[in-house]
Design an enzyme around this catalytic site. Structure first.
Site, PDB file in Angstrom:
ATOM      1  N   ASP A 140       0.806  -1.438  -0.155  1.00 53.22           N
ATOM      2  CA  ASP A 140      -0.041   0.023  -0.063  1.00 53.22           C
ATOM      3  C   ASP A 140       0.751   1.339   0.103  1.00 53.22           C
ATOM      4  O   ASP A 140       2.174   1.166   0.315  1.00 53.22           O
ATOM      5  CB  ASP A 140      -1.064  -0.003   1.184  1.00 53.22           C
ATOM      6  CG  ASP A 140      -2.129   0.684   0.951  1.00 53.22           C
ATOM      7  OD1 ASP A 140      -2.198   1.834   0.158  1.00 53.22           O
ATOM      8  OD2 ASP A 140      -2.964   0.706   1.618  1.00 53.22           O
TER       9      ASP A 140
HETATM   10  C1  BGC Z   1      -4.929   3.158   0.068  1.00 55.60           C
HETATM   11  C2  BGC Z   1      -5.045   2.365  -1.215  1.00 55.60           C
HETATM   12  C3  BGC Z   1      -4.794   3.044  -2.479  1.00 55.60           C
HETATM   13  C4  BGC Z   1      -3.334   3.921  -2.478  1.00 55.60           C
HETATM   14  C5  BGC Z   1      -3.295   4.593  -3.743  1.00 55.60           C
HETATM   15  C6  BGC Z   1      -3.731   4.129  -0.138  1.00 55.60           C
HETATM   16  O1  BGC Z   1      -3.760   5.308   1.047  1.00 55.60           O
HETATM   17  O2  BGC Z   1      -4.976   2.374   1.200  1.00 55.60           O
HETATM   18  O3  BGC Z   1      -6.271   1.624  -1.278  1.00 55.60           O
HETATM   19  O4  BGC Z   1      -4.876   2.051  -3.607  1.00 55.60           O
HETATM   20  O5  BGC Z   1      -3.449   4.541  -1.396  1.00 55.60           O
HETATM   21  O6  BGC Z   1      -4.152   5.524  -3.874  1.00 55.60           O
END
Ligand code: BGC
Length: 775
Positions: free
Chosen positions: A310
């Site tokens: 993530d």
């Molecule tokens: C989120 C993810 C997301 C990523 C990219 C993170 O903060 O938890 O679900 O895909 O950001 O935007």
């Protein structure tokens, strides 16, 4: 080029031709609707230069382009031709789009949130990632349009595997049309904590329901030759302190609850990628957790794809690499120079590096992003509206319907009072990285001021008021904003029907303070409903929520509909259900508890200040090191959702699997065949006067020796029945779903003994029962 990039949807065309705003908005829309797609195609074909970004790149050559070879063999062939630097380039992103200028290679997309550069020399394209939970994110900034599907939880409420596939397929198509070749969707953390601000992005509290649906969604997405993912692996069940929290859970409980949803999603949906989550699990960050990434995901489930972190969730080089993290996102702090140095110093074996690289490459071949290069085209907004509406119609849950209050009969209505939740202009959507841009901007803001911002309530321009007016053309329909409950009650008094819209907004990065309908800008929505229902016995409440809500007023209105976050064409879906063009068939994928005190954790454990956020802007080193942990113990273990309320004998407001219809169903003749795969065969009859679809649910009680909660969902079938029709239904039950996870054996184990199967229309309405001995 610029023109072409912008002229690929209704909104952009509208802006292009009618910037002066001299035509009425509705007229502009009509003109644009007719001409948009035809115009675009002709225009771009006629002016060669404008279509240049659509030209296909030269077809890559090399022995790995032999499509008769397996993805693994093809990946191995590419790797033989790669340098160390090229290999390492596949293991990290290059920063958020804002950090990194457009390059000719990545220009085809709008720039999403992550980018892996690929190996252009060898014809291996970049991986261009966009968030795509309920639609493609951030399209408007680029003059593009994306369909907002209803929230994922609404799709879960349809319990419809075909709808889940369509949901994923639409996302795949629209990603591809916008030049992306990887989706960051597929959220499946089960609803262990219903106040989690991302509950709307997930598929409910049951691992078998959620896992089965996410598998279909992923298949749909990958059918468009984009890389699909599943996230957030694992136990990212609360947003409060998500970057610091250390989740404690026992192994059996882990495997039978949250991890089971991922197991089904991974083994049945075959996502090319898995996103590990921010939190720690039993001590280690999920993105450097060997148990999660290697022992369970890659060994036990035989996941052949790649794991990406993530965003900012990578915290080390050697530890993460050895634990099984394949790709750092969005940047390259740990997985570029530091990674190369570790390889050269022999701290990371070449075989480990090669395994990570192989996984990325084989996933690209398997998903088809190399054989079917991404290519921009036109998103079809009208097809999107149809899919979004149908999914919403299947997911709306009728929670209460007294005295046949619904469906409404337009011929008998003279006056309708529509109240609250900006229902004159729009419907709310879920926020955070899932946020899809509404066409034309936030519907509650004046035109031109509608840009969307992080953690701002975003309303889609789908007007329940207009949908209701259209379906009751002879009635006087009034609108009251609901800001003053007394004034709203005065407006409702004397109307044939009062329809109150109420909402609860949620977003990534926050949890709900409670499950009560919130007070927004001084508007107490509980008081609003209570006061309107007190003066109008024909009050109907339409809820737009992502999570369950408590209902101190539940006895007051005649009818209650749960419409979730209803997507691009939500108002028409709600209108069709209110007026009976659609017979509701959704059932709750999450229990609605009576009160917060009944939850496994009456309050959410909040992070201490030091674990909440960095003081000021964190340096990359600080961020990498991570915030100090705080502890959350999942002492409810396996008992998530209805399993908790059953085991603790706590009455609930509306149970898991519950939902009414405008017709009635009866169940009979259960027969259970105790073969290797147990089959439950029974009859469902539509005993009412309307056609409908019934979700027939099958639960099992395991032998006492299993020491499990009283029952678990083991299968279901959504059965379409004409009025008066009956059908014999067979549900095959995967043996795993009747098993426990035996930690000593590190495998699922079906215990010998007596199993009770129960069948019916809700977890608390199971008229059929049969017992079988399984060996
Ligand atoms: C989120 C993810 C997301 C990523 C990219 C993170 O903060 O938890 O679900 O895909 O950001 O935007």
């Amino acid at each position: 080029m610029v023109v072409c990039r912008r002229v690929d949807n209704v909104v952009a065309i509208e802006e292009l031709f009618f910037e002066g705003g001299f035509m009425k908005r509705s007229l502009r829309r009509a003109v644009c609707k007719v001409s948009a797609i035809v115009f675009l195609s002709l225009f771009c074909m006629a002016v060669p230069g404008l279509a240049q970004h659509r030209q296909k790149p030269p077809k890559p050559t090399g022995p790995w382009m032999n499509t008769s070879l397996s993805p693994d063999a093809r990946a191995d062939l590419v790797m033989k031709a790669m340098t160390l630097d090229e290999k390492i380039a596949l293991l990290h992103g290059v920063g958020m789009p804002t950090d990194d200028p457009l390059t000719p290679e990545n220009a085809p997309s709008n720039r999403g949130v992550g980018y892996v550069v690929g190996v252009p020399r060898l014809g291996i394209p970049g991986i261009d990632m966009s968030d795509a939970a309920y639609g493609v994110r951030s399209s408007q900034a680029n003059g593009r349009y994306s369909t907002a599907l209803p929230a994922n939880v609404a799709a879960a409420a349809s319990w419809d595997t075909h709808a889940a596939y369509e949901y994923g397929a639409l996302i795949g198509r629209e990603l591809r049309a916008q030049g992306y070749n990887m989706s960051l969707g597929g959220g499946v953390d089960i609803t262990r904590e219903p106040r989690n601000g991302r509950t709307f992005e997930y598929l409910g509290e049951d691992p078998i329901l959620a896992g089965t649906l996410v598998a279909r969604l992923i298949e749909g997405t990958q059918s468009a030759h984009v890389i699909g993912d599943i996230k957030h692996y694992a136990f990212n069940d609360q947003e409060s302190g998500r970057n610091a929290v250390n989740i404690h859970i026992g192994e059996r409980a882990a495997r039978e609850s949250d991890l089971l949803a991922f197991e089904i999603g991974v083994t049945e949906g075959h996502p090319a990628a898995v996103m590990c989550s921010y939190n720690r699990v039993n001590g280690d960050f999920a993105c450097e957790n060997k148990y999660l990434l290697t022992d369970v995901l890659k060994n036990d489930w035989k996941f052949p794809g790649f794991v990406l972190s993530d965003w900012g969730g990578t915290h080390s080089t050697e530890k993460a690499s050895a634990a099984g993290l394949d790709n750092e996102q969005p940047g390259r702090f740990f997985y570029e120079a530091k990674y190369k140095a570790a390889v050269e110093a022999g701290k990371i074996p070449a075989s480990e590096l090669d395994d990570h690289v192989h996984r990325v490459l084989r996933s690209m071949f398997a998903a088809g992003v190399i054989d079917y290069p991404r290519e921009r085209s036109v998103v079809d907004p009208f097809a999107g509206l149809v899919v979004a509406r149908k999914i919403e119609e299947g997911g709306i849950v009728l929670l209460k319907n007294e005295r046949g209050a619904l469906p409404l009969d337009a011929a008998k209505l003279h006056s309708i009072a529509v109240i609250g939740a900006h229902s004159d202009v729009g419907m709310i959507s879920g926020g955070g990285s899932a946020q899809v841009d509404p066409p034309g901007g936030n519907a509650i803001m004046p035109p031109g001021q509608g840009a969307t911002h992080w953690q701002e309530q975003i309303w889609f321009p789908t007007s329940p008021l207009k949908a209701i007016e259209a379906r009751a053309p002879e009635a006087t329909v009034t609108y009251n904003p609901g800001v003053d409950p007394a004034a709203a009650a005065a407006a409702a008094k004397g109307a044939d029907v009062a329809i109150v819209f109420a909402y609860q907004w949620e977003s990534e990065g926050m949890d709900l303070p409670s499950l009560s309908l919130p007070v927004y800008k001084g508007v107490d929505q509980n008081a609003l409903i209570t006061q309107v229902a007190a003066v109008n016995p024909h009050t109907i409440v339409v809820l737009e929520t992502g999570s369950p809500v408590t209902m101190p007023w539940v006895d007051a209105p005649a009818a209650i509909l749960e419409a979730w976050y209803a997507g691009s064409d939500g108002a028409n879906a709600v209108g069709n259900v209110l007026f009976g063009a659609v017979n509701p068939s959704g059932k709750l994928p999450n229990t609605f508890p009576l009160k917060e005190a009944d939850l496994p954790h009456p309050t959410i454990t909040m992070p201490p200040p030091a674990s909440a956020h960095f003081d000021g802007a964190a340096t990359p080193e600080q961020w990498a090191h991570g915030l100090p942990p705080f502890q959350v113990v999942y002492d409810e273990g396996i008992k998530v959702g209805y399993k908790w309320y059953d085991a603790e004998k706590k009455p609930v407001l509306f149970p898991f699997g519950y939902g009414l219809s405008y017709t009635t169903y009866s169940y009979s003749n259960l027969q259970v065949t105790p073969e290797k795969t147990v089959k439950a065969t029974f009859t469902v009859a539509n005993t009412g006067a309307r056609d409908g679809a019934e979700i027939a649910e099958v639960y099992a009680t395991l032998p006492a020796s299993a020491q499990e909660p009283p029952k678990r969902l083991v299968g279901w079938s959504k059965v379409w029945l004409k009025a008066g029709e009956k059908k014999s239904v067979t549900v095959e039950i995967d043996p795993k779903y009747l098993s426990i996870f035996d930690v000593a054996k590190n495998d699922w184990s079906l215990l010998p003994g007596e199993y009770t199967l129960m069948v019916g229309g809700s977890s608390q309405d199971l008229p059929l029962k049969a017992t079988v001995d399984l060996k």
